[in-house]
Design an enzyme around this catalytic site. Sequence first.
Site, PDB file in Angstrom:
ATOM      1  N   ASP A 299      21.275  36.038  52.456  1.00 28.59           N
ATOM      2  CA  ASP A 299      21.281  37.216  51.687  1.00 28.59           C
ATOM      3  C   ASP A 299      22.249  36.617  50.646  1.00 28.59           C
ATOM      4  O   ASP A 299      22.595  37.723  49.830  1.00 28.59           O
ATOM      5  CB  ASP A 299      21.884  38.823  52.371  1.00 28.59           C
TER       6      ASP A 299
ATOM      7  N   GLY B 187      28.891  41.307  54.844  1.00 30.81           N
ATOM      8  CA  GLY B 187      29.480  40.275  54.992  1.00 30.81           C
ATOM      9  C   GLY B 187      28.647  38.813  54.198  1.00 30.81           C
ATOM     10  O   GLY B 187      29.307  38.373  53.516  1.00 30.81           O
ATOM     11  N   SER B 188      27.423  38.775  53.861  1.00 31.56           N
ATOM     12  CA  SER B 188      26.773  38.488  52.577  1.00 31.56           C
ATOM     13  C   SER B 188      27.647  38.415  51.306  1.00 31.56           C
ATOM     14  O   SER B 188      27.477  37.382  50.239  1.00 31.56           O
ATOM     15  CB  SER B 188      25.488  38.524  52.286  1.00 31.56           C
TER      16      SER B 188
ATOM     17  N   ALA C 119      24.104  44.209  54.190  1.00 33.19           N
ATOM     18  CA  ALA C 119      24.754  42.564  53.432  1.00 33.19           C
ATOM     19  C   ALA C 119      26.150  42.727  53.832  1.00 33.19           C
ATOM     20  O   ALA C 119      26.516  42.017  52.105  1.00 33.19           O
ATOM     21  CB  ALA C 119      23.675  41.938  52.076  1.00 33.19           C
TER      22      ALA C 119
ATOM     23  N   LYS D 278      24.093  45.791  48.737  1.00 33.41           N
ATOM     24  CA  LYS D 278      22.548  46.401  49.107  1.00 33.41           C
ATOM     25  C   LYS D 278      22.271  46.504  49.822  1.00 33.41           C
ATOM     26  O   LYS D 278      22.332  47.073  51.219  1.00 33.41           O
ATOM     27  CB  LYS D 278      22.191  45.121  48.436  1.00 33.41           C
TER      28      LYS D 278
ATOM     29  N   PRO E  37      29.313  49.595  55.917  1.00 35.05           N
ATOM     30  CA  PRO E  37      29.286  49.403  57.230  1.00 35.05           C
ATOM     31  C   PRO E  37      29.268  47.955  57.688  1.00 35.05           C
ATOM     32  O   PRO E  37      27.861  47.537  56.999  1.00 35.05           O
ATOM     33  CB  PRO E  37      28.127  50.794  57.753  1.00 35.05           C
ATOM     34  N   VAL E  38      28.999  47.750  58.744  1.00 32.58           N
ATOM     35  CA  VAL E  38      29.329  45.882  59.764  1.00 32.58           C
ATOM     36  C   VAL E  38      28.439  46.013  60.386  1.00 32.58           C
ATOM     37  O   VAL E  38      27.641  47.140  61.114  1.00 32.58           O
ATOM     38  CB  VAL E  38      30.840  45.950  59.833  1.00 32.58           C
ATOM     39  N   ALA E  39      27.019  45.787  60.298  1.00 36.01           N
ATOM     40  CA  ALA E  39      25.519  45.094  61.221  1.00 36.01           C
ATOM     41  C   ALA E  39      24.807  46.609  60.282  1.00 36.01           C
ATOM     42  O   ALA E  39      24.558  46.994  61.623  1.00 36.01           O
ATOM     43  CB  ALA E  39      26.121  44.487  61.820  1.00 36.01           C
ATOM     44  N   ALA E  40      24.442  46.464  59.213  1.00 35.25           N
ATOM     45  CA  ALA E  40      24.186  48.024  58.737  1.00 35.25           C
ATOM     46  C   ALA E  40      22.306  47.390  58.384  1.00 35.25           C
ATOM     47  O   ALA E  40      22.081  48.677  57.701  1.00 35.25           O
ATOM     48  CB  ALA E  40      25.105  48.422  58.392  1.00 35.25           C
ATOM     49  N   GLY E  41      22.453  46.203  57.173  1.00 31.85           N
ATOM     50  CA  GLY E  41      21.230  46.468  56.831  1.00 31.85           C
ATOM     51  C   GLY E  41      21.830  46.518  55.339  1.00 31.85           C
ATOM     52  O   GLY E  41      20.542  46.257  54.864  1.00 31.85           O
TER      53      GLY E  41
HETATM   54  P1  ATP Z   1      21.764  41.939  56.528  1.00 33.37           P
HETATM   55  O1  ATP Z   1      21.427  42.648  55.330  1.00 33.37           O
HETATM   56  O2  ATP Z   1      22.035  40.034  55.501  1.00 33.37           O
HETATM   57  O3  ATP Z   1      21.284  41.602  57.471  1.00 33.37           O
HETATM   58  P2  ATP Z   1      24.022  43.272  57.356  1.00 33.37           P
HETATM   59  O4  ATP Z   1      24.863  44.228  56.854  1.00 33.37           O
HETATM   60  O5  ATP Z   1      22.754  44.124  58.754  1.00 33.37           O
HETATM   61  O6  ATP Z   1      23.887  42.260  56.672  1.00 33.37           O
HETATM   62  P3  ATP Z   1      27.046  42.385  58.202  1.00 33.37           P
HETATM   63  O7  ATP Z   1      28.017  43.289  57.297  1.00 33.37           O
HETATM   64  O8  ATP Z   1      26.584  41.284  57.849  1.00 33.37           O
HETATM   65  O9  ATP Z   1      25.327  42.721  58.346  1.00 33.37           O
HETATM   66  O10 ATP Z   1      27.612  41.922  59.632  1.00 33.37           O
HETATM   67  C1  ATP Z   1      26.672  41.026  60.541  1.00 33.37           C
HETATM   68  C2  ATP Z   1      27.204  40.418  61.413  1.00 33.37           C
HETATM   69  O11 ATP Z   1      27.835  39.258  60.418  1.00 33.37           O
HETATM   70  C3  ATP Z   1      28.137  41.216  62.288  1.00 33.37           C
HETATM   71  O12 ATP Z   1      28.109  40.630  63.714  1.00 33.37           O
HETATM   72  C4  ATP Z   1      29.705  40.841  61.710  1.00 33.37           C
HETATM   73  O13 ATP Z   1      30.884  40.654  62.731  1.00 33.37           O
HETATM   74  C5  ATP Z   1      29.335  39.297  61.136  1.00 33.37           C
HETATM   75  N1  ATP Z   1      30.511  38.874  59.531  1.00 33.37           N
HETATM   76  C6  ATP Z   1      31.314  37.706  59.442  1.00 33.37           C
HETATM   77  N2  ATP Z   1      31.639  37.870  58.685  1.00 33.37           N
HETATM   78  C7  ATP Z   1      31.091  39.365  58.073  1.00 33.37           C
HETATM   79  C8  ATP Z   1      32.127  39.844  57.139  1.00 33.37           C
HETATM   80  N3  ATP Z   1      33.019  39.524  56.481  1.00 33.37           N
HETATM   81  N4  ATP Z   1      32.141  41.230  56.923  1.00 33.37           N
HETATM   82  C9  ATP Z   1      31.531  41.808  57.908  1.00 33.37           C
HETATM   83  N5  ATP Z   1      30.842  41.309  59.568  1.00 33.37           N
HETATM   84  C10 ATP Z   1      30.693  39.995  59.162  1.00 33.37           C
END
Ligand code: ATP
Length: 288
Positions: free
Chosen positions: A137, A103-104, A101, A11, A95-99
């Site tokens: 989220d 993981g969600s 969502a 998202k 991308p992880v921890a990117a904003g």
């Molecule tokens: P949001 O926008 O909801 O804040 P985000 O994009 O910032 O999410 P995510 O990619 O969801 O962040 O990852 C945040 C943290 O969740 C990471 O530090 C990661 O280790 C942890 N995590 C747990 N499960 C997952 C998963 N399936 N995919 C990615 N990250 C995950």
Amino acid sequence: MDYISVKARAKINLTLDVTGKRPDGYHELRMIMQTVELYDKVFVKKIEKPVIKIKTNLEWLPTDNRNLAYKAAEVIKERYDIPGGVFIELKKTIPVAAGLAGGSADCAAVLYAMNILYNLKIKREELAAIALELGSDVPYCLMRGTALAEGRGEILTRLPACPEAWIVLAKPAVGMSTAAVYKAIDAIDGYSHPDTEGMIDAIKKSDINAVASKLSNVLENASIPMCPMIGDIKKMLSDMGAVGVLMSGSGPTAYGIFKDKETAQKAADNVKKTFNIRDVHITKIFNI
Ligand code: ATP
């Protein structure tokens, strides 16, 4: 049916406003969320051994109960007395921890998959309540499309579909703590707030230029000073023809909205080269 494969889509925020802080520590939010096509592939399979096993293409991502996909399988398995186990394969592209969502989205995808795989017939509201236990989220990630999210993000109002457009996502290679961003925004006052109603109007009129002109995220006031590259990427995306640019969520991903793919491609190539970042994706608005 023994297995199912689903797409867990990312998202972006078209707006993000912080309207208060609650006694329980959560921030009161008002934001317009939009699904994009970019997805993680989530494969869920029934296995005999009563364990939850996760395999992923990112070797550093936890595969135990710190992974939101694991938690989703665990809660459904326990609450609905599912015998046997589950094997989950996550092919991560978001991308992880990117904003974004990511993981969600994986979490919501596993909830959805488990409901179908085990023919549980969990009602939408019940699944949304379980989703909220797993993350603010996650209810939106189950719903997808264009929505106004309020409260912690769980009070959802479906909006008409956002007009189609190409989106370039670019994530600087920095770790950004969501908690640190919210802490920093609490210490700042006097910033301007999004015109959320104006954005809803623009979406209703299906006017992409108006949508682009109303993009606004108060968390930029905290995140950009911590990572100035976010502002630099936004500027380059604008200079390269984006009709609107913004940071998504608490960052650090910045995105640009483009009317055509060629312009989006050129901007993506330039951002990738100039900032030497790997996480650049060209995607599209996704409507359900
Ligand atoms: P949001 O926008 O909801 O804040 P985000 O994009 O910032 O999410 P995510 O990619 O969801 O962040 O990852 C945040 C943290 O969740 C990471 O530090 C990661 O280790 C942890 N995590 C747990 N499960 C997952 C998963 N399936 N995919 C990615 N990250 C995950």
